[in-house]
Write an enzyme that holds these catalytic residues in place. Structure first.
Site, mmCIF file in Angstrom:
data_model
loop_
_atom_site.group_PDB
_atom_site.id
_atom_site.type_symbol
_atom_site.label_atom_id
_atom_site.label_comp_id
_atom_site.label_asym_id
_atom_site.label_seq_id
_atom_site.Cartn_x
_atom_site.Cartn_y
_atom_site.Cartn_z
ATOM 1 N N SER A 112 -6.053 2.539 2.260
ATOM 2 C CA SER A 112 -7.245 2.030 2.942
ATOM 3 C C SER A 112 -7.123 0.536 3.236
ATOM 4 O O SER A 112 -6.516 -0.216 2.476
ATOM 5 C CB SER A 112 -8.483 2.263 2.081
ATOM 6 O OG SER A 112 -8.758 3.626 1.979
ATOM 7 N N GLU A 156 -3.366 14.751 -3.441
ATOM 8 C CA GLU A 156 -4.533 14.093 -4.020
ATOM 9 C C GLU A 156 -5.697 15.079 -4.096
ATOM 10 O O GLU A 156 -6.377 15.187 -5.096
ATOM 11 C CB GLU A 156 -4.939 12.886 -3.169
ATOM 12 C CG GLU A 156 -6.201 12.198 -3.667
ATOM 13 C CD GLU A 156 -6.606 10.989 -2.853
ATOM 14 O OE1 GLU A 156 -6.383 10.987 -1.637
ATOM 15 O OE2 GLU A 156 -7.156 10.051 -3.456
ATOM 16 N N GLN A 160 -1.925 2.941 -4.903
ATOM 17 C CA GLN A 160 -1.887 3.477 -3.550
ATOM 18 C C GLN A 160 -2.383 2.427 -2.567
ATOM 19 O O GLN A 160 -3.461 1.876 -2.755
ATOM 20 C CB GLN A 160 -2.787 4.722 -3.504
ATOM 21 C CG GLN A 160 -2.823 5.437 -2.177
ATOM 22 C CD GLN A 160 -3.940 6.466 -2.126
ATOM 23 O OE1 GLN A 160 -4.786 6.537 -3.015
ATOM 24 N NE2 GLN A 160 -3.959 7.262 -1.075
ATOM 25 N N GLY A 161 -1.616 2.171 -1.534
ATOM 26 C CA GLY A 161 -2.034 1.229 -0.501
ATOM 27 C C GLY A 161 -2.250 1.943 0.812
ATOM 28 O O GLY A 161 -1.363 1.971 1.678
#
Lengths: 384, 281
Positions: free
Chosen positions: A127, A242, A124-125
């Site tokens: 933050s 999530e 996951q990109g």
């Protein structure tokens, strides 16, 4: 109200238990820090092949289309066996559901089944160094170059990035658009030129997550999810999943921790009434979390929407886990300071206690989660 | 696995809430008319039906002997209370008292002044006794579950009052509920009460089904629900500011009842000691 398994649930539980007994690789139970080994990939493949990876995924996407109660039972049985979870947690819990909701038929066909089989691992990109909880402040540039997107920027806290094949990336699509309308969401091939992954060593000493640097990375147009400028809405789908599907997995990991805590207290023959009080409290807190999840699950099964009481699962779990691991160190006494545990559990508790400090930060800080519960569940006025 | 009340039980809850909002202090005669008296002895209802009523009574700070009368579950037309930690709640409103040695005794004695003025707590004077029906083990389980359910009702109401207040009261030009210091504190109250609600319902189900984990369930539920109710009242008083600290505001009565519940049949640590003995043996 009946808190027992239905005959059908009991049969499924039995089936899962037998599967784990026959397929769990040696030595994967009772491991300390999370590692990403070949054994985990093989185990994940077996879970995928047996249909356990995508239990609640619709059948059309290769899932089992099973009720949520099966997912809960499956996670409980994994915890009972102290078995590792599927390597593709980001794909299963976040990328997959987002692609199902926003993806084109081609994207669904291309990506979904490989997530289940752990053939392709996702990260996951979201933050960035200057955009943590405030995702809309993302600066990673996703520039529309006509026949492709050009990505430049940096992402952080990305678990699995060092073994990932794809990344769900949110970035700045249109710098001139107003906040929340400026983001774009794409799928990035982690093997593409210009993608660089650097491990980030955590306070545990383990590099569990990573920084990702994107330098002039070309992303094909067909990798867009939603529309340019729609990234915020797409990202909310990801985050909903999530936080929403996490409750049972968290209660299951806490269940493992409580079992280990009880074993430790017995092994160390804890007689101090204050310590015994605190051990009992952790057990009670686990039951509270577990039964609250059941309540939420029943609402989800009956109405399709999880009950509001479940929205605090992650918040509660993280604080429980921090308290519990510190208690374990206190029970270890002078051994608490020895990184190998001084003969107790190979330093498991030392590692877990440090790791637990991340629990109130990852996947939504406790401060953000309290804002969400305050505003969306309790109906309090917005703070921002 | 189905962790929800039946449609009939939800109807009962709606009926109970509407009735109790209009009649927060019903007489035993009124409760008899509703069909609530003797509910556990009738054979038509389970402890889960009673659980719904107990929780709703907690919400309105019911101040009579009904809950203890149901928990005692004795035959005949007497109204019963139960001696708890040496004191008898609502002594003057009952005709018989059940003691831990499972004796029934006449309701004679002196009433004492209590912090929660609605308890009607009394000390029994020496009296003729005769054996009562059932076992103390069962009575104690039902009582712990009932106290937990009452505490859930108290904690919910206290939290709701704080949310309503924080959503309306303005300071510095903003609703005080928009300040995170207030909002997060009330989230903690809400979460604690919801967690304990799950334990209380689990305990109620365990009592109804005589589940093998019933002793752990009632100990967990009672300790956690009473502590959550106290926490919710304290956070609610704080969120209300000065008005929450006054005699005229109902909060202090909720708080005092929560404090009573916290100690009744033992503070949390006593129950956790029992849980620890069971888990670590």
């Amino acid at each position: 109200m009946d808190l027992r398994d239905t005959p059908e649930e009991a049969a499924f539980r039995q089936e899962v238990r037998e599967f784990i007994g026959q397929n769990l690789p040696d030595g994967s139970a009772r491991r300390g820090a999370r590692r990403f080994e070949d054994a985990d990939r093989e185990w994940s493949r077996r879970l995928g092949a047996a249909g356990y990876a995508g239990l609640t995924w619709p059948k059309e996407y290769g899932g089992a289309g099973a009720p949520y109660s099966h997912q809960a039972i499956f996670l409980e049985e994994l915890a009972r066996a102290e078995a590792p979870s599927h390597l593709g947690v980001i794909g299963l819990g976040m990328a997959g559901p987002t692609i199902m909701a926003w993806g084109t038929p081609e994207q669904k066909e291309r990506y979904l089944s490989k997530i289940l089989m752990a053939d392709e691992i996702w990260c996951q990109g979201f933050s960035e160094p200057d955009a943590g909880s405030d995702l809309a402040a993302s600066r990673t540039r996703i520039e529309d170059k006509g026949d492709h997107f050009l990505v430049n920027g940096q992402k952080v806290w990305s678990s699995f990035a060092h073994i990932a094949d794809f990344c769900i990336l949110v970035g700045l699509g249109d710098p001139d658009a107003p906040r929340y309308k400026n983001l774009t969401y794409v799928i990035v091939d982690m093997h593409a030129p210009g993608v660089e992954v650097r491990p980030l060593v955590q306070i545990t000493g383990q590099p569990e997550f990573n920084e990702i640097f994107f330098t002039d990375v070309k992303v094909p147009k067909e990798n867009l999810l939603g529309q340019v400028g729609e990234g915020w809405q797409v990202a909310m789908t990801t985050l909903l999943h999530e936080r929403g599907t996490l409750g049972f997995a968290l209660a299951a990991t806490l269940d493992v921790a409580v079992r280990k805590l009880l074993a430790l207290a017995k092994e160390r023959n804890v007689t101090d009434p204050i310590l015994r009080d605190r051990v009992a409290r952790e057990w009670v807190e686990l039951q509270a979390l577990k039964y609250t999840n059941y309540r939420s699950l029943t609402t989800l099964t009956k109405t399709g929407i999880p009950g509001p009481e479940g929205s605090a699962s992650k918040l509660v779990w993280s604080e429980n886990n921090q308290r519990l691991t510190k208690l374990a160190l206190e029970i270890l006494g002078s051994h608490a300071h020895l990184s190998d545990g001084g003969g107790y559990a190979d330093g498991y508790w030392q590692d877990q206690q440090l790791r637990s400090r991340g629990n109130t930060i990852e996947a939504g800080t406790s401060e953000i989660l309290r804002n969400i519960v305050a505003e969306r569940v309790l109906g309090l006025p917005r703070s921002r | 696995m189905d962790f929800s009340f039946s449609p009939e039980q939800e109807d009962l809850r709606r009926e109970a809430r509407a009735f109790l909002e209009a009649n927060p202090s019903p007489s035993m005669e009124q409760l008899t008319e509703l069909g609530w008296v003797g509910i556990l002895r009738s054979g038509d209802f389970s402890f889960l039906d009673a659980a719904v009523i107990f929780e709703e009574l907690g919400r309105v700070l019911y101040d009579g002997p009904y809950v203890l009368n149901e928990v005692a579950a004795q035959p005949g037309d007497d109204v019963w209370s139960i001696e708890i930690d040496g004191f008898v709640p609502h002594l003057e409103k009952v005709t018989r008292v059940l003691t831990a040695d499972m004796q029934g005794t006449g309701a004679a004695g002196e009433t004492v002044a209590t912090v929660d003025e609605s308890l009607g707590l009394g000390r029994l004077s020496a009296n003729g006794t005769e054996p009562a029906e059932g076992t103390w083990e069962d009575v104690r389980r039902r009582l712990l579950a009932a106290l937990a359910l009452e505490a859930v009702g108290i904690g919910s109401r206290a939290t709701e009052m704080a949310l309503a207040y924080a959503g309306g009261r303005e300071q510095f030009g903003r609703k005080i509920g928009s300040y995170q210091a207030i909002a997060h504190s009330l989230v903690d109250a809400y979460v604690a009460v919801e967690l304990s609600r799950s334990l209380a319902y689990w305990a109620a189900w365990s009592v109804a089904e005589q589940d093998e984990q019933v002793d752990l369930a009632v100990a967990a539920a009672k300790s956690q629900a009473a502590e959550a109710a106290v926490l919710a009242c304290e956070k609610s008083i704080q969120a209300h500011g000065g008005i929450g600290f006054t005699w005229e505001h109902p909060l202090h009565r909720y708080y005092k009842r929560a404090l009573w519940l916290e100690g009744a049949l033992g503070y949390g640590r006593e129950h956790r000691a029992q849980i620890a003995d069971s888990l670590l043996s």
